[in-house]
Structures are given as structure tokens and as C-alpha cells.
Design a protein around this motif. Structure first.
Motif, PDB file in Angstrom:
ATOM      1  N   GLY A  55       4.738  -4.015   1.855  1.00  0.00           N
ATOM      2  CA  GLY A  55       4.140  -2.717   1.580  1.00  0.00           C
ATOM      3  C   GLY A  55       2.706  -2.756   1.120  1.00  0.00           C
ATOM      4  O   GLY A  55       2.098  -1.704   0.894  1.00  0.00           O
ATOM      5  N   ARG A  58      -1.570  -2.364   5.155  1.00  0.00           N
ATOM      6  CA  ARG A  58      -1.348  -1.299   6.119  1.00  0.00           C
ATOM      7  C   ARG A  58      -2.434  -1.360   7.186  1.00  0.00           C
ATOM      8  O   ARG A  58      -3.555  -1.781   6.922  1.00  0.00           O
ATOM      9  N   SER A  71       3.740   4.567   4.522  1.00  0.00           N
ATOM     10  CA  SER A  71       4.286   4.009   3.283  1.00  0.00           C
ATOM     11  C   SER A  71       5.768   3.731   3.486  1.00  0.00           C
ATOM     12  O   SER A  71       6.350   4.138   4.495  1.00  0.00           O
TER      13      SER A  71
END
Length: 121
Positions: A55, A58, A71
């Protein structure tokens, strides 16, 4: 096997927002990178965004950078795509995919059925 189910699509006016969700089931969600793709009628499947399994990293297509945010909530086995400042050219069927962190749809192993996003001008 993994099942991916997208939701949150709809009809919105240009400049509006939508949040797409993709819920995974069937095996652990943790440890897998995921992405969003889209396909408009008569066009090829197009990369939108991807997120590493952790996470923390990105990756966005230039066409959505600054407007969309990807997300994930590993506790809920859910991937999100927050879409702001939507444009008519964002109209497409949006798919979530699991298994990679690239912009090449062929690198992903599992796909949802898609959720339709329509942006009116």
C-alpha cells in the motif's frame, strides 16, 4: 481461486466524483498488488492505477494523475478508486485486477466483472 467484485459505478456529471470499490474473496488479499483498468466501447483496455501489496507505492496513468487516488484496506480485503474532477473521457467499464503492479493488463491473474462509469458533459 479469487473472486473480485466491483461496485460504485454510476452516472455523474462532469466535474463530479465517484468512489469505486473492489472486494476480494476466496483467498488472502494481503501480499498481492492490485490495479484498476478501464475499457471504453471500441477501445483497448487501458491502465488506470496500481498499488503495491504493502500500500505504500502507487502508480497512475498520466490521464488520471492528480484526479484519481487508489487505496486499499487489507483488513476489509477491499481496493478503492476515488475519482474526482471526472471528465466525459473517463466514461468506461472499470475493472479491478489482482496479481501485479504494472500497467500491462496481461500481467494480472484475476479480474472482476467491471462496473460502469458514465460521465455526462
Amino acid at each position: 481461486q479469487v473472486q473480485l467484485v466491483e461496485s460504485g459505478g454510476g452516472l455523474v456529471q462532469a466535474g463530479g466524483s465517484l468512489r469505486l470499490s473492489c472486494t476480494a474473496s476466496g483467498r488472502t488479499f494481503i501480499g498481492y498488488s492490485m490495479g484498476w483498468f478501464r475499457q471504453a466501447p471500441g477501445k483497448e483496455r487501458e491502465f488506470v492505477a496500481a498499488i503495491r501489496w504493502s500500500g505504500d507505492i502507487r502508480y497512475y496513468a498520466d490521464s488520471v494523475k492528480g484526479r484519481f487516488t487508489i487505496s486499499r484496506d487489507n483488513a476489509k480485503s477491499t481496493l478503492y478508486l476515488q475519482m474526482n474532477s471526472l471528465k466525459p473521457e473517463d466514461t468506461a467499464l472499470y475493472y479491478c485486477a489482482l496479481g501485479s503492479y504494472t500497467n500491462n493488463w496481461q500481467d494480472y491473474n484475476y479480474w472482476g466483472q467491471g462496473t460502469q462509469v458514465t460521465v455526462s458533459s
